[in-house]
Scaffold this active site. Structure first.
Site, PDB file in Angstrom:
ATOM      1  N   LYS A 112     -21.079-103.599  50.592  1.00 22.93           N
ATOM      2  CA  LYS A 112     -22.019-102.483  50.561  1.00 22.93           C
ATOM      3  C   LYS A 112     -21.427-101.243  49.875  1.00 22.93           C
ATOM      4  O   LYS A 112     -22.151-100.384  49.394  1.00 22.93           O
ATOM      5  CB  LYS A 112     -22.519-102.178  51.963  1.00 22.93           C
ATOM      6  CG  LYS A 112     -23.423-103.312  52.443  1.00 22.93           C
ATOM      7  CD  LYS A 112     -24.051-103.077  53.782  1.00 22.93           C
ATOM      8  CE  LYS A 112     -25.019-104.196  54.114  1.00 22.93           C
ATOM      9  NZ  LYS A 112     -24.347-105.520  54.315  1.00 22.93           N
TER      10      LYS A 112
HETATM   11  C1  LIG Z   1     -24.956-106.771  54.236  1.00 24.17           C
HETATM   12  C2  LIG Z   1     -24.082-107.949  54.135  1.00 24.17           C
HETATM   13  C3  LIG Z   1     -24.567-109.199  53.690  1.00 24.17           C
HETATM   14  C4  LIG Z   1     -26.032-109.437  53.365  1.00 24.17           C
HETATM   15  O1  LIG Z   1     -26.441-108.769  52.210  1.00 24.17           O
HETATM   16  P1  LIG Z   1     -28.003-108.605  51.893  1.00 24.17           P
HETATM   17  O2  LIG Z   1     -28.088-107.726  50.714  1.00 24.17           O
HETATM   18  O3  LIG Z   1     -28.600-107.995  53.131  1.00 24.17           O
HETATM   19  O4  LIG Z   1     -28.522-109.981  51.644  1.00 24.17           O
HETATM   20  C5  LIG Z   1     -23.667-110.245  53.575  1.00 24.17           C
HETATM   21  N1  LIG Z   1     -22.357-110.085  53.896  1.00 24.17           N
HETATM   22  C6  LIG Z   1     -21.869-108.909  54.322  1.00 24.17           C
HETATM   23  C7  LIG Z   1     -20.420-108.820  54.666  1.00 24.17           C
HETATM   24  C8  LIG Z   1     -22.706-107.806  54.451  1.00 24.17           C
HETATM   25  O5  LIG Z   1     -22.187-106.630  54.891  1.00 24.17           O
END
Ligand SMILES: *Cc1c(COP(=O)(O)O)cnc(C)c1O
Length: 494
Positions: A112
């Site tokens: 993120k």
């Molecule tokens: C948020 C997250 C995901 C999922 O990503 P999306 O964009 O919601 O599909 C997968 N792995 C981790 C470690 C995350 O923080």
């Protein structure tokens, strides 16, 4: 470049307006009117650049109300020494057919950061361009990764404040400590008694409180969110798909022009949607493999065309994928229906009233042409972590392991051996307990000791932001009742 809403294609916004507004008033998601296409010559050009250069080129296509200089400044600030690797999104090659795209070298050790280190720059510039004079306060309810990534993105960003609520009993020890030790002069973190739903419902109530809105406006503030439906979070994610492709060519896995697959651990469908947009823009992609944990609502949708959220919510070792409503899927439906806002509105109304909908045959055919899918449970996730560590001396986290397992199953089932990039979304050190168990060192030690234990037993050092947690001072302690959350907002925004 103009933006419309997935529920009303007659809307016409600039990029700055779409980013400052976040969610369209009709409940739809802002989407670009068109996706520029890049050919092999452009890919060659991108290949010669570093990540920041690639980011500027891709972002420029969608943000023509921003100058190239602005975007260069943003890229320099967002992907700099806040990353612990020279390139923010390096590839780790396992074999001729398989590489992992490591998106967790940023300040919070999860993917993120790729978007949330960029969003504050987009947002503050967008607010200036749209003539907003009040100061923005980002309000977040988090179940773990998002809140910390938003805090790191917005900390000490001029003209912004950020307030994060997390459920007292709903985050891991490491995640809690990451938040209670948060630095920055414009931040506030607050634990809420209860679970994630309590925190999220509290935040929703704050957003829809008209009286509070007026009260804050009088004080010169307005509230905004940083969630993954904002176009400003999706756009930076398109960049790493292009960048990974260029790096696959550079590491000899492919020649420029060859097709590759991506396998993506998916929750809210934001990450994999950015991959779909990259494909739409001409990136040579064969299949996007959508990987889910035991909450396999997307696997079923991709395989049957029916989205059905009426099922038990399962708590797993890959908590960032424990989701039953994948908000960004709406943008895919809009695109695959040929931009039919009425169709999308119909599906979303059914999702709200019945908890399910079934797409028509054209959309189903388009899904089949672009996507594959699979899921695995916690036992298979841990077994995969153990196997990768033993066979490749490569440590992956629980979310990435879901994708690695789903890829192995996909290859077994289809025989499709297209070179594949597995999107690696978090450092294994964020999910120490499950990873330790997976490598055969189950322990009852408390949260922070697990970080040292894991690096002792694997010989792989923990990322600095996590290793240094134990020496950081706690700044935000105690917790409030859900009913007290509005009071926290008013106290913070004086
Ligand atoms: C948020 C997250 C995901 C999922 O990503 P999306 O964009 O919601 O599909 C997968 N792995 C981790 C470690 C995350 O923080």
């Amino acid at each position: 470049m103009r933006y419309l809403s997935t529920r009303n294609k007659n809307l016409d916004y600039s990029a700055a307006e779409a980013i400052s507004t976040g969610l369209s008033r009709d409940g739809g998601l802002f989407t670009p009117r068109l996706f520029p296409e890049l050919g092999i010559e452009e890919l060659k050009k991108l290949s010669a650049m570093d990540y920041r250069g690639r980011a500027v080129e891709i972002m420029k296509l969608f943000l023509d109300d921003f100058s190239r200089e602005e975007l260069e400044d943003f890229a320099k600030a967002a992907y700099a020494d806040n990353y612990d690797s020279t390139e923010p999104a390096p590839l780790h090659k396992i074999d001729a057919k398989t590489s992992f795209l490591e998106l967790w070298h940023g300040p919070t050790c999860a993917f993120k950061d790729m978007a949330l280190q960029m969003l504050p720059h987009f947002l503050t510039a967008s607010l200036k361009k749209t003539g907003e004079t009040k100061e923005v306060c980002i309000l977040v309810a988090t179940s773990g990764d998002t809140g910390k990534a938003a805090l790191e993105g917005f900390k000490d960003v001029k003209g912004t404040r950020i307030l994060v609520f997390y459920p007292e009993d709903g985050v891991s020890d490491v995640q809690k400590l990451q938040m209670t030790t948060q630095e920055g002069s414009n931040v506030r973190v607050c634990a809420v008694k209860g679970n994630f739903d309590d925190a999220q419902n509290g935040v929703k109530a704050i957003f829809s409180d008209e009286k509070l809105r007026e009260q804050l406006a009088d004080r010169g503030f307005f509230l905004s969110s940083a969630n993954s439906i904002n176009w400003g979070r999706l756009l930076p994610q398109i960049v790493y798909y292009f960048s990974a492709y260029c790096d696959m060519a550079a590491n000899g896995s492919i020649s420029l022009g060859d097709k590759i697959n991506f396998c993506v651990p998916t929750g809210n469908f934001g990450n994999i949607l950015a991959g779909y947009y990259a494909k739409k823009m001409g990136l040579p992609v064969n299949k996007l493999v959508c990987a889910s944990n035991a909450n396999n609502v997307l696997t079923d949708f991709i395989q049957t065309g029916t989205y059905n959220k009426n099922r038990p919510f399962i708590t797993t070792v890959s908590p960032s994928m424990d989701i039953l409503i994948s908000s960004n899927l709406e943008r895919l439906l809009f695109d695959l229906s040929g931009g039919n806002d009425e169709t999308v509105k119909g599906y979303m109304a059914l999702l709200a009233s019945e908890g399910k909908y079934t797409v028509g045959p054209e959309i189903k055919a388009a899904i089949d042409a672009n996507f594959a899918s699979g899921f695995c449970d916690d036992a298979a996730t841990k077994a995969t972590i153990g196997r990768y560590f033993k066979e490749n001396n490569y440590l992956i986290d629980t979310h990435t392991a879901v994708a690695a397992k789903v890829l192995a199953d996909y290859r077994d089932k289809t025989g499709d051996m297209t070179p594949t990039v597995v999107v690696s979304t978090a450092s294994p050190y964020k999910f120490c307990a499950a990873v330790l168990e997976a490598v055969g060192k189950k322990t009852d030690a408390p949260g922070l000791e697990l970080i040292d234990k894991l690096s002792e037993c694997t010989g792989i050092p923990a990322p600095a932001p996590l290793a240094s947690l134990k020496s950081k001072a706690k700044r935000f302690e105690g917790s409030v009742e859900k009913a007290e959350m509005t009071g926290v907002v008013l106290d913070f925004l004086r």
